[in-house]
Design a protein around this motif. Structure first.
Motif, PDB file in Angstrom:
ATOM      1  N   ARG A 247       0.814  -1.212   0.000  1.00 29.99           N
ATOM      2  CA  ARG A 247       0.000   0.000   0.000  1.00 29.99           C
ATOM      3  C   ARG A 247       0.853   1.271   0.000  1.00 29.99           C
ATOM      4  O   ARG A 247       0.320   2.370  -0.105  1.00 29.99           O
ATOM      5  CB  ARG A 247      -0.913   0.001   1.239  1.00 29.99           C
ATOM      6  CG  ARG A 247      -2.052  -1.005   1.151  1.00 29.99           C
ATOM      7  CD  ARG A 247      -2.834  -1.061   2.452  1.00 29.99           C
ATOM      8  NE  ARG A 247      -4.020  -1.914   2.309  1.00 29.99           N
ATOM      9  CZ  ARG A 247      -4.773  -2.332   3.318  1.00 29.99           C
ATOM     10  NH1 ARG A 247      -4.468  -1.958   4.556  1.00 29.99           N
ATOM     11  NH2 ARG A 247      -5.821  -3.103   3.106  1.00 29.99           N
ATOM     12  N   SER A 248       2.147   1.104   0.117  1.00 29.38           N
ATOM     13  CA  SER A 248       3.058   2.246   0.169  1.00 29.38           C
ATOM     14  C   SER A 248       3.559   2.587  -1.228  1.00 29.38           C
ATOM     15  O   SER A 248       3.168   1.973  -2.224  1.00 29.38           O
ATOM     16  CB  SER A 248       4.249   1.926   1.074  1.00 29.38           C
ATOM     17  OG  SER A 248       5.150   1.040   0.415  1.00 29.38           O
ATOM     18  N   GLU A 249       4.494   3.548  -1.283  1.00 33.86           N
ATOM     19  CA  GLU A 249       5.104   3.939  -2.550  1.00 33.86           C
ATOM     20  C   GLU A 249       6.383   3.168  -2.854  1.00 33.86           C
ATOM     21  O   GLU A 249       7.090   3.491  -3.813  1.00 33.86           O
ATOM     22  CB  GLU A 249       5.409   5.435  -2.530  1.00 33.86           C
ATOM     23  CG  GLU A 249       4.180   6.326  -2.407  1.00 33.86           C
ATOM     24  CD  GLU A 249       4.538   7.792  -2.412  1.00 33.86           C
ATOM     25  OE1 GLU A 249       5.710   8.119  -2.683  1.00 33.86           O
ATOM     26  OE2 GLU A 249       3.666   8.626  -2.129  1.00 33.86           O
ATOM     27  N   ALA A 250       6.707   2.157  -2.057  1.00 31.45           N
ATOM     28  CA  ALA A 250       7.937   1.382  -2.273  1.00 31.45           C
ATOM     29  C   ALA A 250       8.010   0.901  -3.721  1.00 31.45           C
ATOM     30  O   ALA A 250       7.031   0.393  -4.275  1.00 31.45           O
ATOM     31  CB  ALA A 250       7.992   0.194  -1.321  1.00 31.45           C
ATOM     32  N   PHE A 251       9.196   1.063  -4.342  1.00 28.21           N
ATOM     33  CA  PHE A 251       9.325   0.702  -5.759  1.00 28.21           C
ATOM     34  C   PHE A 251       9.429  -0.796  -5.965  1.00 28.21           C
ATOM     35  O   PHE A 251       9.209  -1.306  -7.071  1.00 28.21           O
ATOM     36  CB  PHE A 251      10.532   1.416  -6.382  1.00 28.21           C
ATOM     37  CG  PHE A 251      11.875   0.822  -6.017  1.00 28.21           C
ATOM     38  CD1 PHE A 251      12.430  -0.211  -6.750  1.00 28.21           C
ATOM     39  CD2 PHE A 251      12.593   1.327  -4.936  1.00 28.21           C
ATOM     40  CE1 PHE A 251      13.671  -0.755  -6.418  1.00 28.21           C
ATOM     41  CE2 PHE A 251      13.836   0.803  -4.594  1.00 28.21           C
ATOM     42  CZ  PHE A 251      14.377  -0.244  -5.338  1.00 28.21           C
ATOM     43  N   TYR A 252       9.751  -1.544  -4.895  1.00 30.81           N
ATOM     44  CA  TYR A 252       9.911  -2.992  -5.023  1.00 30.81           C
ATOM     45  C   TYR A 252       9.454  -3.659  -3.730  1.00 30.81           C
ATOM     46  O   TYR A 252       9.875  -3.276  -2.637  1.00 30.81           O
ATOM     47  CB  TYR A 252      11.372  -3.349  -5.305  1.00 30.81           C
ATOM     48  CG  TYR A 252      11.627  -4.835  -5.473  1.00 30.81           C
ATOM     49  CD1 TYR A 252      11.558  -5.427  -6.736  1.00 30.81           C
ATOM     50  CD2 TYR A 252      11.936  -5.642  -4.384  1.00 30.81           C
ATOM     51  CE1 TYR A 252      11.794  -6.786  -6.903  1.00 30.81           C
ATOM     52  CE2 TYR A 252      12.170  -7.002  -4.545  1.00 30.81           C
ATOM     53  CZ  TYR A 252      12.093  -7.572  -5.800  1.00 30.81           C
ATOM     54  OH  TYR A 252      12.316  -8.920  -5.974  1.00 30.81           O
ATOM     55  N   VAL A 253       8.596  -4.673  -3.869  1.00 34.55           N
ATOM     56  CA  VAL A 253       8.161  -5.487  -2.736  1.00 34.55           C
ATOM     57  C   VAL A 253       8.216  -6.937  -3.189  1.00 34.55           C
ATOM     58  O   VAL A 253       7.581  -7.307  -4.193  1.00 34.55           O
ATOM     59  CB  VAL A 253       6.728  -5.136  -2.273  1.00 34.55           C
ATOM     60  CG1 VAL A 253       6.330  -6.013  -1.081  1.00 34.55           C
ATOM     61  CG2 VAL A 253       6.613  -3.661  -1.927  1.00 34.55           C
ATOM     62  N   GLY A 254       8.983  -7.750  -2.476  1.00 37.29           N
ATOM     63  CA  GLY A 254       9.137  -9.141  -2.884  1.00 37.29           C
ATOM     64  C   GLY A 254       9.124 -10.082  -1.698  1.00 37.29           C
ATOM     65  O   GLY A 254       9.379  -9.683  -0.566  1.00 37.29           O
ATOM     66  N   ALA A 255       8.805 -11.355  -1.960  1.00 42.31           N
ATOM     67  CA  ALA A 255       8.758 -12.358  -0.906  1.00 42.31           C
ATOM     68  C   ALA A 255       9.274 -13.682  -1.441  1.00 42.31           C
ATOM     69  O   ALA A 255       8.974 -14.078  -2.572  1.00 42.31           O
ATOM     70  CB  ALA A 255       7.336 -12.523  -0.384  1.00 42.31           C
ATOM     71  N   ILE A 256      10.032 -14.378  -0.604  1.00 41.02           N
ATOM     72  CA  ILE A 256      10.593 -15.660  -1.002  1.00 41.02           C
ATOM     73  C   ILE A 256       9.547 -16.757  -0.848  1.00 41.02           C
ATOM     74  O   ILE A 256       8.566 -16.603  -0.118  1.00 41.02           O
ATOM     75  CB  ILE A 256      11.847 -15.978  -0.158  1.00 41.02           C
ATOM     76  CG1 ILE A 256      12.717 -17.022  -0.862  1.00 41.02           C
ATOM     77  CG2 ILE A 256      11.458 -16.431   1.246  1.00 41.02           C
ATOM     78  CD1 ILE A 256      14.078 -17.186  -0.251  1.00 41.02           C
ATOM     79  N   GLY A 257       9.753 -17.864  -1.556  1.00 45.81           N
ATOM     80  CA  GLY A 257       8.845 -19.000  -1.452  1.00 45.81           C
ATOM     81  C   GLY A 257       8.612 -19.642  -2.803  1.00 45.81           C
ATOM     82  O   GLY A 257       8.949 -19.082  -3.848  1.00 45.81           O
ATOM     83  N   SER A 258       8.025 -20.827  -2.784  1.00 45.81           N
ATOM     84  CA  SER A 258       7.730 -21.535  -4.028  1.00 45.81           C
ATOM     85  C   SER A 258       6.573 -20.871  -4.755  1.00 45.81           C
ATOM     86  O   SER A 258       5.891 -19.990  -4.215  1.00 45.81           O
ATOM     87  CB  SER A 258       7.360 -22.990  -3.710  1.00 45.81           C
ATOM     88  OG  SER A 258       6.113 -23.026  -3.026  1.00 45.81           O
ATOM     89  N   ARG A 259       6.308 -21.321  -5.982  1.00 42.60           N
ATOM     90  CA  ARG A 259       5.182 -20.779  -6.734  1.00 42.60           C
ATOM     91  C   ARG A 259       3.863 -21.045  -6.014  1.00 42.60           C
ATOM     92  O   ARG A 259       2.986 -20.175  -5.942  1.00 42.60           O
ATOM     93  CB  ARG A 259       5.143 -21.407  -8.133  1.00 42.60           C
ATOM     94  CG  ARG A 259       6.181 -20.821  -9.086  1.00 42.60           C
ATOM     95  CD  ARG A 259       6.212 -21.608 -10.377  1.00 42.60           C
ATOM     96  NE  ARG A 259       6.916 -22.870 -10.205  1.00 42.60           N
ATOM     97  CZ  ARG A 259       6.868 -23.885 -11.075  1.00 42.60           C
ATOM     98  NH1 ARG A 259       6.106 -23.792 -12.147  1.00 42.60           N
ATOM     99  NH2 ARG A 259       7.551 -24.987 -10.867  1.00 42.60           N
ATOM    100  N   LEU A 260       3.738 -22.224  -5.443  1.00 44.74           N
ATOM    101  CA  LEU A 260       2.503 -22.571  -4.737  1.00 44.74           C
ATOM    102  C   LEU A 260       2.339 -21.701  -3.496  1.00 44.74           C
ATOM    103  O   LEU A 260       1.248 -21.171  -3.238  1.00 44.74           O
ATOM    104  CB  LEU A 260       2.512 -24.048  -4.358  1.00 44.74           C
ATOM    105  CG  LEU A 260       1.264 -24.563  -3.629  1.00 44.74           C
ATOM    106  CD1 LEU A 260       0.015 -24.335  -4.477  1.00 44.74           C
ATOM    107  CD2 LEU A 260       1.416 -26.046  -3.286  1.00 44.74           C
ATOM    108  N   ASN A 261       3.402 -21.542  -2.721  1.00 42.21           N
ATOM    109  CA  ASN A 261       3.316 -20.712  -1.521  1.00 42.21           C
ATOM    110  C   ASN A 261       3.020 -19.258  -1.869  1.00 42.21           C
ATOM    111  O   ASN A 261       2.294 -18.570  -1.141  1.00 42.21           O
ATOM    112  CB  ASN A 261       4.616 -20.803  -0.724  1.00 42.21           C
ATOM    113  CG  ASN A 261       4.733 -22.108   0.035  1.00 42.21           C
ATOM    114  OD1 ASN A 261       3.729 -22.772   0.291  1.00 42.21           O
ATOM    115  ND2 ASN A 261       5.953 -22.497   0.376  1.00 42.21           N
ATOM    116  N   ASN A 262       3.588 -18.770  -2.973  1.00 40.88           N
ATOM    117  CA  ASN A 262       3.324 -17.396  -3.361  1.00 40.88           C
ATOM    118  C   ASN A 262       1.890 -17.214  -3.832  1.00 40.88           C
ATOM    119  O   ASN A 262       1.275 -16.176  -3.584  1.00 40.88           O
ATOM    120  CB  ASN A 262       4.312 -16.951  -4.445  1.00 40.88           C
ATOM    121  CG  ASN A 262       5.564 -16.343  -3.852  1.00 40.88           C
ATOM    122  OD1 ASN A 262       5.573 -15.185  -3.463  1.00 40.88           O
ATOM    123  ND2 ASN A 262       6.624 -17.140  -3.760  1.00 40.88           N
TER     124      ASN A 262
END
Length: 342
Positions: A247-262
Motif C-alpha cells: 500500500r506504500s510507494e515502495a518501488f519494489y516489494v518481494g517475498a521468497i517462497g515456491s510458486r505454490l506458496n506465493n
C-alpha cells in the motif's frame, strides 16, 4: 561492505593522513557509450595508485602514467575532457567521437573528508560543494531527490545512501542480501522480532529492528526510493508487513517462497487484507531472476538483480521470471529449492 564511492573517500583520507598528495576525479558528463555513469569517482595518489573508476581502465592508465611522470601538481580544481577527436576516442577506448568530462580536485586537509566520513558513518546523506575557482568545500544535508549539479563555478556531489532496503527476517540469506545491498549504496534495515535470530545477527552497518515487521514498515514511511524483501517464510511475520508495503510507494516489494506458496500468499492478501489487483500486482514472488541459483549467495544475487532491474525501469523478458522459467522447464510448483532465511 562499503560502496565504491565510500571506499574512494576513505582511501583518500588515509593517503592524506600519510602525507601523500592525491586527487579526486569525478565523472561530470558523458556523450555516447560509457562504462561508468555520471558521478562516478576515482582517486589517484602521487605514487600512481588508484581506487575507484571513471572508465573501463584506459583513462585511468593515462592518469597513472601522468602522475608518475609529472607528479600531482594541480593547485585548484579543474575540468578536463577526454575523447573529443576520433583519434583520442580510439586511444582511450571511447566510442568514435565519444566524450567524457571529468572534474579533478586536488585534496588537502581543507577538503573536509574527515567530517564528510563522520557524517556518512552516522547515516546522513550529504551534499559536498566544491568551489571550482577557489577549491573551498562546504558540506550540507541533502535530500534523496537531489542529484549531482555542476556549473562554471561549483560542483555539488551527493554522498551517502539515497535508497533504503527493509529485509524481513535475520537469517542466513538475509545476511548475504544485506551485505551486497550495502555495496550497492542502500541503507539496510533488517527486522526480526524473534530473539533466536536477531541475537546471532552480525552484519556491520545494518540497522536491526526488533519490532513487528508491519510496525517497522509503517515507522519507516516508505517512499519511492524504498524496497521491502520478506524472507522468513512465516505468514505471521510476512503478511501484515507485505500488506503495508504494497500500500506504500515502495518501488519494489518481494517475498521468497515456491510458486505454490506465493499463490497462497496472494490469495491471503486479497481475502483477508483487502488489497486490490493493482496493489497485488506490485508483489514479486517467487522472488528474484531465474539463474539456477541454489546457495544463499546465488539467491541473494538473483533477488538483487531483479530489484535492480525494477529500480532502473528495465523491462525483463518473461523467461527471466522464476515462476515462468520453472514452468517452461516443467518443474512442479512445490518442492522447489529455497533457503529458509529465518
Amino acid at each position: 561492505m562499503d560502496n565504491i564511492d565510500l571506499e574512494v573517500l576513505k582511501t583518500c583520507s588515509q593517503w592524506l593522513a600519510s602525507g601523500l598528495r592525491c586527487e579526486l576525479v569525478t565523472v561530470l558528463k558523458t556523450w555516447g557509450s560509457s562504462p561508468r555513469p555520471e558521478g562516478s569517482m576515482l582517486a589517484i595518489c602521487e605514487d600512481g595508485r588508484v581506487v575507484g573508476s571513471v572508465s573501463g581502465g584506459c583513462i585511468e592508465d593515462d592518469m597513472i602514467d601522468r602522475a608518475r611522470r609529472e607528479g600531482l601538481n594541480r593547485v585548484q580544481p579543474g575540468i578536463v575532457t577526454y575523447g573529443i577527436t576520433a583519434d583520442e576516442a580510439h586511444r582511450f577506448g571511447l566510442p568514435c567521437g565519444g566524450t567524457i568530462e571529468l572534474a579533478i580536485e586536488p585534496l588537502s586537509p581543507a577538503s573536509q573528508l574527515g567530517e564528510l566520513l563522520r557524517r556518512l558513518e552516522a547515516g546522513e546523506l550529504v551534499a559536498r560543494r566544491v568551489d571550482l575557482q577557489t577549491g573551498a568545500v562546504t558540506l550540507s544535508t541533502a535530500l534523496p531527490t537531489q542529484s549531482m549539479q555542476v556549473s562554471s563555478s561549483a560542483l555539488v556531489t551527493l554522498h551517502g545512501p539515497r535508497w533504503r532496503l527493509l529485509i524481513i527476517g535475520a537469517g542466513q540469506l538475509s545476511r548475504f542480501v544485506a551485505q551486497i545491498a550495502q555495496g550497492m549504496d542502500y541503507a539496510v534495515t533488517v527486522c526480526d522480532p524473534r530473539e533466536e535470530y536477531r541475537d546471532s545477527w552480525q552484519v556491520a552497518g545494518v540497522e536491526l529492528a526488533t519490532g513487528m515487521p508491519d510496525d517497522v514498515v509503517q515507522a519507516m514511511k516508505l517512499d519511492s526510493r524504498c524496497a521491502v524483501i520478506a524472507l522468513t517464510h512465516d505468514p505471521k511475520l510476512d503478511d501484515l508487513a507485505l500488506m503495508e508495503a504494497l500500500r506504500s510507494e515502495a518501488f519494489y516489494v518481494g517475498a521468497i517462497g515456491s510458486r505454490l506458496n506465493n499463490q497462497r500468499r496472494r490469495e491471503r492478501l486479497a481475502e483477508h487484507f483487502d488489497l486490490n489487483e493493482e496493489q497485488l500486482g506490485k508483489l514479486h514472488g517467487p522472488i528474484g531472476l531465474y539463474i539456477g541459483s541454489k546457495t544463499p549467495p546465488e539467491i541473494a544475487i538473483s533477488i538483487l538483480a531483479e530489484l535492480t532491474a525494477v529500480k532502473n525501469a528495465v523491462a525483463l523478458p518473461q523467461a527471466a521470471n522464476v515462476a515462468d522459467a520453472k514452468r517452461e522447464l516443467g518443474l512442479p510448483p512445490t518442492g522447489e529449492v529455497c533457503i529458509v532465511s529465518g
